[in-house]
Design an enzyme around this catalytic site. Structure first.
Site, PDB file in Angstrom:
ATOM      1  N   TYR A 103      -2.914  -0.702  10.464  1.00  0.00           N
ATOM      2  CA  TYR A 103      -2.775  -0.969   9.033  1.00  0.00           C
ATOM      3  C   TYR A 103      -1.422  -0.481   8.525  1.00  0.00           C
ATOM      4  CZ  TYR A 103      -3.784  -0.876   4.015  1.00  0.00           C
ATOM      5  OH  TYR A 103      -3.743  -1.065   2.649  1.00  0.00           O
ATOM      6  N   SER A 156       0.849  -1.185   0.000  1.00  0.00           N
ATOM      7  CA  SER A 156       0.000   0.000   0.000  1.00  0.00           C
ATOM      8  C   SER A 156       0.886   1.237   0.000  1.00  0.00           C
ATOM      9  CB  SER A 156      -0.899   0.006   1.242  1.00  0.00           C
ATOM     10  OG  SER A 156      -1.514   1.271   1.434  1.00  0.00           O
TER      11      SER A 156
END
Length: 256
Positions: free
Chosen positions: A157, A144
Site C-alpha cells: 500500500y 494517503s
C-alpha cells in the site's frame, strides 16, 4: 457555483470518500461520471445524490486494474457528456495486513494494479482526451498520508501511494505547459466503510485518536471541499503539491 459547466470523473465513487466528492462537485455545479467496480447499489445512491443537486450523473462500471476497462470508462464519460474537465483518482484498496515476508504476488498485484496502475492509465486516457480536444484540465489524486509515512504490515500500500506521489510530481512538470494541473490530497484516518473494523474496536480507535492532534477521525466531507478547491479556478496556479487532510496525524504519529 465554482464548477458550473464542468464535467468531472470520480473513480471509486459508489461509497465513502468518492461518493462525498461526487456529491460535493455536483453541489458546485459539475456534472459527474460515477465509477464503480463491484457496488452497483452504491453507485445508484451516488447518482441520486448528484441528481438531487440539480446536476446530471452517469454511471460506468469499470475495473481499474484493466487498461481496457479504464479506456472504456473515460470514453463512455466523454460520449455521454461530450467532454471531461476534471479527473479525481479516488479508487483504491488497502490490501492485506501482513508481514512483508508473507506477501504473495497476488496480494501485491491486487494493491498496485488498482492504486498505481489504475491511477496511471486513467490519468493517461484523461490527458489524451484533453490533448485531442485542445483543452486544459485538473487532475486530483486521492493519495494517503502513507505516501510519506511508514505503515508497517502494509508495504504494498505504501509503495503504491509513494508511486502516486512521484507520478503526480513528474506529471505536474510535464503537463504544466498544456495547462493541466496535477495535485494530491492525502487523507489521514477517515470514517469510511473500509475502516469498519477499526471503528468497532474502542481500544485501537482510542489509541489512534491520541495520535491525531484534532482528536477525531476525519469524515468524507472533510476531504471533498479540498477537491472542490483544487478543481476550481482558485487553484489555477497550484500544481505538483500534496495537501494533507489528516487532523495533524502525519506530524504526531507514533506506531503502537
Amino acid at each position: 457555483m465554482k464548477l458550473e459547466g464542468k464535467v468531472a470523473l470520480v473513480t471509486g465513487s459508489s461509497q465513502g470518500i468518492g461518493q462525498a466528492i461526487a456529491t460535493r462537485l455536483a453541489q458546485e455545479g459539475a456534472d459527474v461520471v460515477i465509477d464503480y467496480r463491484s457496488h452497483p447499489d452504491g453507485a445508484k445512491d451516488t447518482l441520486a445524490k448528484v441528481e438531487a443537486t440539480g446536476r446530471n450523473g452517469h454511471i460506468v462500471q469499470a475495473d481499474l486494474s484493466s487498461v481496457s476497462n479504464v479506456r472504456k470508462l473515460v470514453s463512455e464519460g466523454v460520449q455521454h457528456f461530450g467532454k471531461l474537465d476534471i479527473l479525481v483518482n479516488n479508487a483504491g484498496i488497502d490490501g492485506k495486513n501482513a508481514d512483508f515476508w508473507n506477501i504473495t504476488e497476488a496480494d501485491y498485484d491486487a494493491v498496485l494494479n488498482i492504486n498505481l496502475k489504475g491511477t496511471f492509465f486513467t490519468t493517461q486516457a484523461f490527458v489524451q482526451h484533453l490533448i485531442e480536444t485542445k483543452r486544459t484540465g485538473k487532475i486530483i489524486n486521492i493519495s494517503s498520508t502513507h505516501e510519506e509515512m511508514a505503515f508497517p504490515h502494509f508495504t504494498s500500500y505504501c509503495a503504491s501511494k509513494g508511486g502516486v506521489k512521484m507520478m503526480m510530481r513528474n506529471l505536474a512538470v510535464q503537463l504544466g505547459s498544456l495547462g493541466i494541473t496535477v495535485n494530491n490530497i492525502a487523507p489521514g484516518a477517515i470514517e469510511t466503510p473500509i475502516n469498519t473494523k477499526l471503528l468497532n474496536d474502542p481500544v485501537k480507535l482510542n489509541s489512534l485518536k491520541q495520535n491525531i492532534p484534532l482528536g477525531r477521525l476525519g469524515t468524507p466531507d472533510d476531504i471533498a471541499p479540498m477537491v472542490v478547491f483544487l478543481a476550481s479556478a482558485a487553484a489555477d496556479y497550484i500544481t505538483g503539491s500534496t495537501f494533507f487532510v489528516d487532523g495533524g496525524l502525519i506530524r504526531n504519529y507514533h506506531e503502537q
